[in-house]
Design a protein around this motif. Structure first.
Motif, PDB file in Angstrom:
ATOM      1  N   ILE A  69       0.831  -1.201   0.000  1.00 16.48           N
ATOM      2  CA  ILE A  69       0.000   0.000   0.000  1.00 16.48           C
ATOM      3  C   ILE A  69       0.869   1.255   0.000  1.00 16.48           C
ATOM      4  CG2 ILE A  69      -1.644   1.339   1.384  1.00 16.48           C
ATOM      5  CD1 ILE A  69      -2.936  -1.361   2.126  1.00 16.48           C
ATOM      6  N   MET A  70       1.958   1.231   0.747  1.00 20.13           N
ATOM      7  CA  MET A  70       2.869   2.375   0.779  1.00 20.13           C
ATOM      8  C   MET A  70       3.510   2.607  -0.588  1.00 20.13           C
ATOM      9  SD  MET A  70       4.024   4.853   2.498  1.00 20.13           S
ATOM     10  CE  MET A  70       3.764   4.500   4.200  1.00 20.13           C
ATOM     11  N   LEU A  73       0.904   4.146  -2.941  1.00 16.56           N
ATOM     12  CA  LEU A  73       0.723   5.563  -2.634  1.00 16.56           C
ATOM     13  C   LEU A  73       1.915   6.406  -3.099  1.00 16.56           C
ATOM     14  CD1 LEU A  73      -0.865   5.347   0.912  1.00 16.56           C
ATOM     15  CD2 LEU A  73      -1.983   6.048  -1.209  1.00 16.56           C
ATOM     16  N   GLY A  76       1.780   6.601  -6.957  1.00 11.91           N
ATOM     17  CA  GLY A  76       0.695   7.504  -7.331  1.00 11.91           C
ATOM     18  C   GLY A  76       1.029   8.958  -7.079  1.00 11.91           C
ATOM     19  N   SER A  77       1.696   9.231  -5.969  1.00  7.73           N
ATOM     20  CA  SER A  77       2.109  10.603  -5.664  1.00  7.73           C
ATOM     21  C   SER A  77       3.166  11.080  -6.641  1.00  7.73           C
ATOM     22  CB  SER A  77       2.662  10.699  -4.247  1.00  7.73           C
ATOM     23  OG  SER A  77       1.664  10.363  -3.316  1.00  7.73           O
ATOM     24  N   THR A  80       1.503  11.858  -9.954  1.00  7.77           N
ATOM     25  CA  THR A  80       0.687  13.072  -9.857  1.00  7.77           C
ATOM     26  C   THR A  80       1.542  14.325  -9.863  1.00  7.77           C
ATOM     27  OG1 THR A  80      -0.956  11.845  -8.580  1.00  7.77           O
ATOM     28  CG2 THR A  80      -1.054  14.244  -8.449  1.00  7.77           C
TER      29      THR A  80
END
Length: 82
Positions: A69-70, A73, A76-77, A80
């Motif tokens: 999950i980390m 994230l 994804g960051s 973005t």
């Protein structure tokens, strides 16, 4: 207290902390076994906050799931931002 943290004049312990030892002498600390026997542990460490028995509780997730999950994230960051 350490590095810029002031002692609270009104509370014995900072909010959100739990004292799980009792001082018997100047150099000896022991765990309160009678009061903490029902608490969940990881080795000799009493878990605070106590995890529930729910499988969806993040405190019960495996380290592999937490790391995946980390990574999701972080990727994804990074996508973005760029």
């Amino acid at each position: 207290m350490g590095l810029g943290v002031l002692n609270d004049k009104h509370l014995a312990n900072p909010p959100g902390t739990v004292n799980i030892t009792v001082k018997q002498s100047d150099h000896e600390f022991t765990n309160v076994n009678d009061e903490t026997s029902h608490l969940k542990r990881q080795g000799n460490i009493i878990l605070q906050p106590q995890p529930s028995d729910d499988i969806n509780d993040p405190l019960n997730w495996s380290p592999a799931l937490k790391n995946s999950i980390m990574i999701i994230l972080a990727v994804g960051s990074a996508i973005t931002v760029s």
